[in-house]
Design an enzyme around this catalytic site. Structure first.
Site, short mmCIF file in Angstrom:
data_model
loop_
_atom_site.label_atom_id
_atom_site.label_comp_id
_atom_site.label_asym_id
_atom_site.label_seq_id
_atom_site.Cartn_x
_atom_site.Cartn_y
_atom_site.Cartn_z
N ARG A 172 0.90 -1.34 -0.11
CA ARG A 172 0.16 -0.03 0.07
C ARG A 172 0.27 1.37 0.37
NH1 ARG A 172 -5.25 0.20 2.31
NH2 ARG A 172 -4.61 1.66 3.43
N ARG A 176 9.17 6.33 -3.38
CA ARG A 176 10.27 7.14 -3.99
C ARG A 176 11.04 6.92 -4.29
NH1 ARG A 176 5.65 10.33 -2.54
NH2 ARG A 176 3.57 9.56 -2.99
N ARG A 249 -8.43 -6.00 14.17
CA ARG A 249 -7.92 -5.60 15.33
C ARG A 249 -9.03 -3.96 14.98
NH1 ARG A 249 -3.54 -6.74 17.83
NH2 ARG A 249 -2.92 -5.29 18.06
N ARG A 280 0.60 6.18 16.56
CA ARG A 280 0.72 7.71 16.05
C ARG A 280 -0.05 8.33 16.76
NH1 ARG A 280 -2.63 6.94 9.78
NH2 ARG A 280 -5.02 6.72 11.71
N GLU A 300 -3.21 6.53 19.40
CA GLU A 300 -3.74 5.47 18.93
C GLU A 300 -3.39 3.58 19.19
OE1 GLU A 300 -4.51 4.97 14.58
OE2 GLU A 300 -5.63 7.71 14.76
N TYR A 348 -9.32 -4.86 3.28
CA TYR A 348 -8.71 -3.18 3.82
C TYR A 348 -9.61 -2.55 3.28
CZ TYR A 348 -4.56 -1.89 5.58
OH TYR A 348 -3.95 -0.55 6.34
N ASP A 350 -10.39 1.29 1.58
CA ASP A 350 -10.55 2.66 1.88
C ASP A 350 -11.77 2.70 1.33
OD1 ASP A 350 -7.87 3.32 3.05
OD2 ASP A 350 -6.77 2.86 0.75
P1 FAD Z 1 -17.87 1.30 8.78
O1 FAD Z 1 -17.70 2.28 8.24
O2 FAD Z 1 -17.68 0.50 9.45
O3 FAD Z 1 -19.44 1.88 8.90
C1 FAD Z 1 -20.43 0.22 9.43
C2 FAD Z 1 -21.73 0.54 10.33
O4 FAD Z 1 -22.43 -0.52 10.45
C3 FAD Z 1 -21.01 1.03 11.76
O5 FAD Z 1 -21.59 2.22 11.34
C4 FAD Z 1 -21.41 0.13 12.81
O6 FAD Z 1 -21.93 0.57 14.19
C5 FAD Z 1 -22.77 -0.48 11.58
N1 FAD Z 1 -23.48 -1.62 12.30
C6 FAD Z 1 -22.49 -3.30 12.13
N2 FAD Z 1 -23.07 -4.06 12.67
C7 FAD Z 1 -23.91 -3.56 12.83
C8 FAD Z 1 -25.52 -3.71 13.86
N3 FAD Z 1 -25.88 -4.97 13.92
N4 FAD Z 1 -26.50 -3.37 13.75
C9 FAD Z 1 -26.20 -1.64 13.60
N5 FAD Z 1 -25.34 -1.23 12.77
C10 FAD Z 1 -24.27 -1.72 12.75
N6 FAD Z 1 -10.13 4.93 3.93
C11 FAD Z 1 -9.62 5.89 3.27
O7 FAD Z 1 -9.65 6.53 2.80
N7 FAD Z 1 -8.70 6.86 3.84
C12 FAD Z 1 -8.11 6.96 5.61
O8 FAD Z 1 -7.05 7.60 5.63
C13 FAD Z 1 -8.47 6.01 6.16
N8 FAD Z 1 -7.98 6.03 7.42
C14 FAD Z 1 -8.45 4.25 9.03
C15 FAD Z 1 -8.44 4.71 9.63
C16 FAD Z 1 -9.62 3.85 10.66
C17 FAD Z 1 -8.10 4.01 11.83
C18 FAD Z 1 -9.49 2.87 9.69
C19 FAD Z 1 -10.82 1.65 10.68
C20 FAD Z 1 -10.53 3.04 8.70
C21 FAD Z 1 -9.57 3.72 7.84
N9 FAD Z 1 -10.12 3.76 6.20
C22 FAD Z 1 -9.71 5.25 5.61
C23 FAD Z 1 -11.51 2.84 5.67
C24 FAD Z 1 -12.84 3.90 6.54
O9 FAD Z 1 -13.23 3.95 7.04
C25 FAD Z 1 -12.71 2.80 5.04
O10 FAD Z 1 -13.23 2.08 3.91
C26 FAD Z 1 -15.03 3.13 5.12
O11 FAD Z 1 -15.45 4.20 6.50
C27 FAD Z 1 -15.66 2.06 6.13
O12 FAD Z 1 -17.53 2.16 5.52
P2 FAD Z 1 -18.19 0.96 5.78
O13 FAD Z 1 -19.70 1.47 5.80
O14 FAD Z 1 -17.53 -0.68 4.94
O15 FAD Z 1 -18.10 0.75 7.38
N1 UDP Z 2 3.73 1.12 7.74
C1 UDP Z 2 4.78 0.23 8.60
N2 UDP Z 2 4.85 2.02 8.93
C2 UDP Z 2 4.51 3.30 8.97
C3 UDP Z 2 3.66 3.15 8.55
C4 UDP Z 2 3.34 2.28 7.53
O1 UDP Z 2 5.51 -0.45 8.43
O2 UDP Z 2 5.64 4.15 9.52
C5 UDP Z 2 3.17 -0.18 7.18
C6 UDP Z 2 2.17 -1.22 8.64
O3 UDP Z 2 1.91 -1.91 8.19
C7 UDP Z 2 0.48 -0.50 7.89
C8 UDP Z 2 0.87 -0.52 6.11
O4 UDP Z 2 2.38 -0.30 6.57
O5 UDP Z 2 -0.40 -1.40 8.25
C9 UDP Z 2 0.46 0.33 5.82
O6 UDP Z 2 0.33 1.31 5.84
P1 UDP Z 2 -1.26 2.59 5.82
O7 UDP Z 2 -1.23 3.47 6.31
O8 UDP Z 2 -2.11 2.18 4.82
O9 UDP Z 2 -2.18 1.98 6.90
P2 UDP Z 2 -3.12 2.06 7.04
O10 UDP Z 2 -3.51 2.61 8.71
O11 UDP Z 2 -4.55 2.79 6.37
O12 UDP Z 2 -4.37 1.21 7.00
#
Ligand code: FAD
Ligand code: UDP
Length: 366
Positions: A172, A176, A249, A280, A300, A348, A350
């Protein structure tokens, strides 16, 4: 007759986009959400005038023009470019791995010098075709960067040894040979002006929603309200864990309001050292170039998911992929029920991929 065409379980991005498209087509939708707020993981809470990404920091990035046009038809995006720093034992390095990182580490000044250094380290390790994250990482950036910037962070993030993790996780990250600190290679990037709730609210405009409702508390009651169900929660939970529990996780956020204007000078600083317990620190105001007098930071801590915590990241190793494929088969045979999003597809994803997946599901069935 049933009152709704669709019951949408979960108000995350997948549920919101699907509901929006159906509503626009005249379908009657009901969205139920077990949390006390809508938006799933992109929900923001306003603290001290700052949009705090309550369920994890989110930066929107995509190369898909259709997705970019779609989100821009809902909300304006600012020009935030993610350029995280890594702190290893008190020393700072630029991410993703680029000429600035190589210079800080080795003093290499040209791309050729950096390539030579990496190639030499790969040769010494003798990796021909990488079989796990450790081997993949070393073959991409060499042993030094692996040990300083990857190993500790990855093992904290996933709670597993890097040799037990799949290669795709590290692919991911860009590598560069230019002095470019943009974390993503995507064509489009930014944060919604006013925060992600603007996007969620726009998507759900005119759609019935109920919060604080867990679908499983009365599955039959909710099912009977609609002809079809779109389920976006955990797929293993839907099938009563009949093939066992999938691993996820979770992240524990330790939030602090600080009486200073600028704590760390950047939105994201990763702590790549295994001895620092958090992965982080996020300083939320920098996502929107905030000038508030106070600041909010989140440390976090990555942990294994257990009942009662939020499932954030699927663990796509071979054990879990095996279990998931069985659930997927069950999902196919579940009538009038569609499974979508990060938890129901155990992917996984985005945000842009989740939006695309919801658009594709809509096109397939509507
Ligand atoms: P979710 O956002 O998880 O929504 C599912 C919803 O269903 C939740 O609100 C949950 O409460 C609800 N639900 C579950 N079970 C039930 C139930 N039984 N009854 C009622 N409601 C229920 N993507 C990016 O593009 N850029 C980023 O920088 C990025 N950072 C991230 C950082 C973190 C820590 C995480 C965890 C993810 C990140 N993502 C990022 C990914 C991004 O969060 C997801 O791609 C997207 O938000 C997922 O949407 P979703 O609707 O699939 O799931
Ligand atoms: N990663 C790492 N060092 C860093 C940032 C990321 O080793 O400083 C690795 C780590 O395994 C992580 C993966 O690269 O799970 C992908 O990073 P990304 O930032 O895309 O993770 P996200 O939090 O968005 O899932």
């Amino acid at each position: 007759m049933k009152r709704y065409d669709y019951l949408i379980v979960g108000s995350g991005l997948f549920g919101c986009v699907f509901a929006y498209l159906c509503h626009k087509k005249g379908r009657k939708c009901l969205v139920i959400e077990k949390r006390p707020v809508l938006g799933g993981n992109i929900y923001c809470e306003t603290i001290e005038g700052i949009n705090v990404h309550k369920y994890g920091a989110h930066i929107f990035h995509t190369s898909n023009k259709q997705v970019w046009d779609f989100v821009n038809s809902m909300v304006e995006f600012n020009n935030y470019i993610n350029s995280p720093m890594a702190n290893y034992k008190g020393k700072l390095y630029n991410l993703p791995f680029n000429m600035n990182t190589f210079y800080a580490l080795w003093g290499t000044k040209t791309p050729q010098e950096a390539r030579d250094k990496i190639e030499m380290q790969c040769r010494e390790m003798g990796i021909i075709s990488p079989n796990n994250l450790e081997e993949q990482a070393i073959s991409l950036v060499g042993k030094d960067i692996y040990e300083i910037l990857i190993k500790g962070y990855t093992e904290k993030q996933w709670g597993r040894k890097a040799i037990e993790l799949p290669t795709f996780i590290i692919k991911r990250l860009p590598v560069r040979f230019t002095f470019n600190n943009n974390y993503f290679n995507d064509v489009y990037q930014g944060i919604p002006v006013g925060g992600y709730n603007v996007l969620t609210n726009k998507l759900l405009e005119g759609i019935e929603t109920i919060i604080d409702i867990d679908f499983f508390k009365d599955k039959e009651y909710w099912r009977n309200k609609a002809d079809k169900v779109v389920y976006t929660g955990k797929i293993d939970e839907y099938f009563d864990y009949c093939y066992g529990k999938l691993d996820y996780r979770t992240v524990r956020f330790e939030n602090e309001i600080l009486n200073c204007e600028n704590f760390q000078g950047n939105a994201v600083i990763n702590y790549t050292d295994a001895d620092v317990p958090y992965t982080r620190i996020i300083e939320h105001k920098h996502f929107e170039f905030g000038k508030q007098s106070k600041t909010v930071i989140s440390r976090e801590y990555s942990e294994e998911w257990k009942e009662g915590s939020e499932a954030y990241y699927p663990v796509n190793d071979s054990k879990n992929e095996g279990i998931y494929s069985k659930y997927k088969e069950l999902a196919f045979s579940e009538s009038n029920t569609y499974f979508g999003g990060r938890l129901a597809e155990y992917k996984y994803y985005d945000m842009d991929k989740v939006i695309l997946s919801a658009i594709n599901l809509f096109r397939k069935y509507e």
